[in-house]
Write a protein that holds these residues in place. Structure first.
Motif, PDB file in Angstrom:
ATOM      1  N   GLU A   7       0.838  -1.203   0.000  1.00  0.00           N
ATOM      2  CA  GLU A   7       0.000   0.000   0.000  1.00  0.00           C
ATOM      3  C   GLU A   7       0.875   1.256   0.000  1.00  0.00           C
ATOM      4  OE1 GLU A   7      -3.467   0.212   0.020  1.00  0.00           O
ATOM      5  OE2 GLU A   7      -3.426  -1.948  -0.349  1.00  0.00           O
ATOM      6  N   THR A   8       0.337   2.335  -0.534  1.00  0.00           N
ATOM      7  CA  THR A   8       1.044   3.616  -0.508  1.00  0.00           C
ATOM      8  C   THR A   8       1.134   4.130   0.924  1.00  0.00           C
ATOM      9  OG1 THR A   8       0.244   4.155  -2.724  1.00  0.00           O
ATOM     10  CG2 THR A   8       1.018   5.984  -1.362  1.00  0.00           C
ATOM     11  N   TYR A   9       2.309   4.603   1.305  1.00  0.00           N
ATOM     12  CA  TYR A   9       2.467   5.149   2.652  1.00  0.00           C
ATOM     13  C   TYR A   9       3.426   6.336   2.614  1.00  0.00           C
ATOM     14  CZ  TYR A   9       6.878   2.469   2.754  1.00  0.00           C
ATOM     15  OH  TYR A   9       8.128   1.953   2.478  1.00  0.00           O
ATOM     16  N   GLU A  10       3.259   7.213   3.592  1.00  0.00           N
ATOM     17  CA  GLU A  10       4.133   8.379   3.767  1.00  0.00           C
ATOM     18  C   GLU A  10       5.141   8.057   4.871  1.00  0.00           C
ATOM     19  OE1 GLU A  10       3.805  13.069   5.251  1.00  0.00           O
ATOM     20  OE2 GLU A  10       2.123  11.678   5.513  1.00  0.00           O
ATOM     21  N   THR A  11       6.395   8.416   4.652  1.00  0.00           N
ATOM     22  CA  THR A  11       7.435   8.174   5.653  1.00  0.00           C
ATOM     23  C   THR A  11       7.863   9.485   6.303  1.00  0.00           C
ATOM     24  OG1 THR A  11       8.304   6.277   4.421  1.00  0.00           O
ATOM     25  CG2 THR A  11       9.751   7.264   6.059  1.00  0.00           C
ATOM     26  N   LEU A  12       7.881   9.498   7.615  1.00  0.00           N
ATOM     27  CA  LEU A  12       8.436  10.617   8.372  1.00  0.00           C
ATOM     28  C   LEU A  12       9.652  10.098   9.138  1.00  0.00           C
ATOM     29  CD1 LEU A  12       5.259  12.419   9.777  1.00  0.00           C
ATOM     30  CD2 LEU A  12       6.625  12.998   7.765  1.00  0.00           C
ATOM     31  N   VAL A  13      10.841  10.560   8.749  1.00  0.00           N
ATOM     32  CA  VAL A  13      12.080  10.118   9.394  1.00  0.00           C
ATOM     33  C   VAL A  13      12.364  11.038  10.579  1.00  0.00           C
ATOM     34  CG1 VAL A  13      14.555   9.756   9.103  1.00  0.00           C
ATOM     35  CG2 VAL A  13      12.976   9.180   7.232  1.00  0.00           C
ATOM     36  N   LEU A  14      12.525  10.438  11.740  1.00  0.00           N
ATOM     37  CA  LEU A  14      12.780  11.187  12.963  1.00  0.00           C
ATOM     38  C   LEU A  14      14.208  10.968  13.433  1.00  0.00           C
ATOM     39  CD1 LEU A  14       9.469  10.349  14.861  1.00  0.00           C
ATOM     40  CD2 LEU A  14       9.932  12.286  13.367  1.00  0.00           C
ATOM     41  N   ASP A  15      14.762  11.968  14.080  1.00  0.00           N
ATOM     42  CA  ASP A  15      16.126  11.879  14.594  1.00  0.00           C
ATOM     43  C   ASP A  15      16.108  11.613  16.094  1.00  0.00           C
ATOM     44  OD1 ASP A  15      17.459  12.415  12.143  1.00  0.00           O
ATOM     45  OD2 ASP A  15      17.009  14.547  12.375  1.00  0.00           O
ATOM     46  N   TYR A  16      17.053  10.780  16.520  1.00  0.00           N
ATOM     47  CA  TYR A  16      17.181  10.495  17.950  1.00  0.00           C
ATOM     48  C   TYR A  16      17.515  11.780  18.714  1.00  0.00           C
ATOM     49  CZ  TYR A  16      17.390   5.560  16.641  1.00  0.00           C
ATOM     50  OH  TYR A  16      17.098   4.313  16.140  1.00  0.00           O
ATOM     51  N   TYR A  68      -1.027  -5.775  13.030  1.00  0.00           N
ATOM     52  CA  TYR A  68      -2.110  -4.878  12.605  1.00  0.00           C
ATOM     53  C   TYR A  68      -2.168  -4.764  11.085  1.00  0.00           C
ATOM     54  CZ  TYR A  68      -4.777  -0.653  11.746  1.00  0.00           C
ATOM     55  OH  TYR A  68      -5.691   0.243  11.245  1.00  0.00           O
ATOM     56  N   LEU A  69      -1.021  -4.535  10.464  1.00  0.00           N
ATOM     57  CA  LEU A  69      -0.994  -4.354   9.013  1.00  0.00           C
ATOM     58  C   LEU A  69      -1.432  -5.630   8.280  1.00  0.00           C
ATOM     59  CD1 LEU A  69       2.307  -2.308   8.607  1.00  0.00           C
ATOM     60  CD2 LEU A  69      -0.018  -1.477   8.219  1.00  0.00           C
ATOM     61  N   ALA A  70      -1.043  -6.786   8.804  1.00  0.00           N
ATOM     62  CA  ALA A  70      -1.457  -8.041   8.178  1.00  0.00           C
ATOM     63  C   ALA A  70      -2.975  -8.174   8.168  1.00  0.00           C
ATOM     64  CB  ALA A  70      -0.819  -9.218   8.896  1.00  0.00           C
ATOM     65  N   ASP A  71      -3.619  -7.748   9.253  1.00  0.00           N
ATOM     66  CA  ASP A  71      -5.082  -7.839   9.323  1.00  0.00           C
ATOM     67  C   ASP A  71      -5.769  -6.699   8.586  1.00  0.00           C
ATOM     68  OD1 ASP A  71      -4.944 -10.162  10.773  1.00  0.00           O
ATOM     69  OD2 ASP A  71      -5.273  -9.209  12.722  1.00  0.00           O
ATOM     70  N   ALA A  72      -5.141  -5.520   8.573  1.00  0.00           N
ATOM     71  CA  ALA A  72      -5.750  -4.361   7.910  1.00  0.00           C
ATOM     72  C   ALA A  72      -5.751  -4.518   6.394  1.00  0.00           C
ATOM     73  CB  ALA A  72      -5.016  -3.080   8.306  1.00  0.00           C
ATOM     74  N   PHE A  73      -4.792  -5.281   5.889  1.00  0.00           N
ATOM     75  CA  PHE A  73      -4.673  -5.471   4.439  1.00  0.00           C
ATOM     76  C   PHE A  73      -4.619  -6.972   4.123  1.00  0.00           C
ATOM     77  CE2 PHE A  73      -2.730  -1.394   5.548  1.00  0.00           C
ATOM     78  CZ  PHE A  73      -3.505  -0.538   4.774  1.00  0.00           C
ATOM     79  N   PRO A  74      -5.738  -7.660   4.314  1.00  0.00           N
ATOM     80  CA  PRO A  74      -5.753  -9.124   4.157  1.00  0.00           C
ATOM     81  C   PRO A  74      -5.426  -9.587   2.750  1.00  0.00           C
ATOM     82  CG  PRO A  74      -7.989  -8.263   4.351  1.00  0.00           C
ATOM     83  CD  PRO A  74      -7.065  -7.130   4.678  1.00  0.00           C
ATOM     84  N   GLN A  75      -5.575  -8.699   1.769  1.00  0.00           N
ATOM     85  CA  GLN A  75      -5.277  -9.083   0.385  1.00  0.00           C
ATOM     86  C   GLN A  75      -3.809  -9.426   0.190  1.00  0.00           C
ATOM     87  OE1 GLN A  75      -6.198  -6.103   1.448  1.00  0.00           O
ATOM     88  NE2 GLN A  75      -4.988  -4.466   0.486  1.00  0.00           N
ATOM     89  N   ALA A  76      -2.946  -8.948   1.090  1.00  0.00           N
ATOM     90  CA  ALA A  76      -1.511  -9.272   1.018  1.00  0.00           C
ATOM     91  C   ALA A  76      -1.214 -10.692   1.496  1.00  0.00           C
ATOM     92  CB  ALA A  76      -0.700  -8.270   1.826  1.00  0.00           C
ATOM     93  N   PRO A 117      -6.215 -16.374   7.916  1.00  0.00           N
ATOM     94  CA  PRO A 117      -7.504 -15.709   8.185  1.00  0.00           C
ATOM     95  C   PRO A 117      -7.968 -15.966   9.614  1.00  0.00           C
ATOM     96  CG  PRO A 117      -7.582 -16.932   6.121  1.00  0.00           C
ATOM     97  CD  PRO A 117      -6.304 -17.332   6.806  1.00  0.00           C
ATOM     98  N   ILE A 118      -8.701 -15.024  10.181  1.00  0.00           N
ATOM     99  CA  ILE A 118      -9.292 -15.226  11.502  1.00  0.00           C
ATOM    100  C   ILE A 118     -10.182 -16.460  11.449  1.00  0.00           C
ATOM    101  CG2 ILE A 118     -10.874 -14.253  13.211  1.00  0.00           C
ATOM    102  CD1 ILE A 118      -9.794 -11.497  12.449  1.00  0.00           C
ATOM    103  N   GLY A 119     -10.014 -17.333  12.409  1.00  0.00           N
ATOM    104  CA  GLY A 119     -10.755 -18.587  12.436  1.00  0.00           C
ATOM    105  C   GLY A 119      -9.963 -19.772  11.917  1.00  0.00           C
ATOM    106  N   ASP A 120      -8.903 -19.502  11.178  1.00  0.00           N
ATOM    107  CA  ASP A 120      -8.039 -20.571  10.675  1.00  0.00           C
ATOM    108  C   ASP A 120      -7.206 -21.124  11.834  1.00  0.00           C
ATOM    109  OD1 ASP A 120      -5.750 -21.949   9.459  1.00  0.00           O
ATOM    110  OD2 ASP A 120      -6.378 -21.036   7.580  1.00  0.00           O
ATOM    111  N   LYS A 121      -7.072 -22.443  11.906  1.00  0.00           N
ATOM    112  CA  LYS A 121      -6.327 -23.045  13.014  1.00  0.00           C
ATOM    113  C   LYS A 121      -4.851 -22.662  13.009  1.00  0.00           C
ATOM    114  CE  LYS A 121      -5.421 -27.447  10.651  1.00  0.00           C
ATOM    115  NZ  LYS A 121      -5.628 -28.926  10.705  1.00  0.00           N
ATOM    116  N   LEU A 122      -4.337 -22.228  11.842  1.00  0.00           N
ATOM    117  CA  LEU A 122      -2.943 -21.791  11.772  1.00  0.00           C
ATOM    118  C   LEU A 122      -2.708 -20.465  12.494  1.00  0.00           C
ATOM    119  CD1 LEU A 122      -2.010 -22.673   8.079  1.00  0.00           C
ATOM    120  CD2 LEU A 122      -1.318 -23.888  10.155  1.00  0.00           C
ATOM    121  N   ARG A 123      -3.796 -19.805  12.839  1.00  0.00           N
ATOM    122  CA  ARG A 123      -3.674 -18.526  13.542  1.00  0.00           C
ATOM    123  C   ARG A 123      -2.917 -18.690  14.871  1.00  0.00           C
ATOM    124  NH1 ARG A 123      -5.259 -13.353  11.353  1.00  0.00           N
ATOM    125  NH2 ARG A 123      -5.569 -11.975  13.107  1.00  0.00           N
TER     126      ARG A 123
END
Length: 207
Positions: free
Chosen positions: A26-35, A72-80, A85-91
Motif C-alpha cells: 500500500e502507498t504510505y508516507e514516511t516521516l524520518v525522525l532523529d534520535y 495490525y498491518l497483516a489484518d488491515a490489508f488481508p489481500q496481502a 484468516p481469523i478462524g483458521d487453526k494456523l492462527r
C-alpha cells in the motif's frame, strides 16, 4: 483512501516495519525522525509517549511496537495474505511465533547485548529461561519447513526472521545452518530487498 503514515529512523527497528509495509504494497508516507530531537519532540510524543520508533498512523488509528504494527498491518490489508484468516487453526502458530520474537527473543538479545547473565537459580523469573533455550527453540521453529506457519510466508516470518537476521549479524545467536538457510530464504524476497534499499539510501544520505 485512508492515509498511512510511517514514523521511523533507518537505524532502528523501523527497518522491520519498512519491510512489512513493502510486503503489504500500500502507498504510505514516511516521516524520518532523529534520535534526541524530533523523536523526543512534542508532536511525536503525542504519537508515542515513549519517544521511540517505529510507529504508524492509519487514518485515526495509531499503533506502536514492531510486532503489534506487523500484526495490525497483516489484518488491515488481508489481500496481502500475510496472516492466516481469523478462524483458521494456523492462527495459533502465527501468534505463537510472532510474539515469541517480541517476548523471549527480544529480552534474551537485550540481556546478551548488555552483558546481563541470569543466574541458573533465577531462570524461572525471566520469560526466556536461558539463552540456550531460546536458540534451541528458534532452531526448532525454523527447521520444520520453509516457513513458520504452514507453507506460506507470513508476518511472523518477517518479524521473527528479522530478529534472527540481527542475532546472526550482532552475535546474539549462533550461526547454525538452520538459521542461515532460513534467513537466506526470506531475505531474498523482493519486498525485503526494496526495504533494505530504501533504508540504506536514507542512511547514506545522512553520511
Amino acid at each position: 483512501m485512508t492515509t498511512l503514515t510511517f514514523y521511523t529512523n533507518p537505524m532502528s527497528r523501523g527497518r522491520i516495519v519498512r519491510w512489512m509495509l513493502e510486503e503489504v504494497g500500500e502507498t504510505y508516507e514516511t516521516l524520518v525522525l532523529d534520535y534526541g530531537t524530533t523523536m523526543k519532540g512534542a508532536d511525536y510524543l503525542a504519537i508515542n509517549p515513549m519517544g521511540k520508533v517505529p510507529a504508524i498512523r492509519h487514518g485515526d488509528v495509531i499503533v506502536t511496537e514492531g510486532a503489534a504494527i506487523c500484526a495490525y498491518l497483516a489484518d488491515a490489508f488481508p489481500q496481502a495474505k500475510l496472516a492466516p484468516p481469523i478462524g483458521d487453526k494456523l492462527r495459533g502458530a502465527y501468534y505463537r511465533w510472532m510474539f515469541y520474537g517480541a517476548g523471549p527473543v527480544e529480552a534474551m538479545a537485550s540481556n546478551q547485548a548488555l552483558g546481563v547473565v541470569v543466574p541458573d537459580e533465577k531462570r524461572g523469573m525471566v520469560g526466556y529461561g536461558s539463552r540456550e533455550q531460546v536458540i534451541d527453540t528458534l532452531e526448532f521453529a525454523v527447521s520444520r519447513g520453509d516457513y513458520l506457519v504452514g507453507d506460506t510466508f507470513t508476518a511472523a516470518d518477517l518479524y521473527l526472521g528479522s530478529q534472527i537476521m540481527w542475532g546472526l549479524q550482532f552475535g546474539t545467536l549462533e550461526k547454525r545452518p538452520a538459521f542461515e538457510a532460513y534467513v537466506a530464504r526470506i531475505s531474498a524476497r523482493p519486498a525485503a530487498a526494496k526495504a533494505r534499499e530504501i533504508d540504506d539510501a536514507l542512511i547514506a544520505s545522512k553520511g
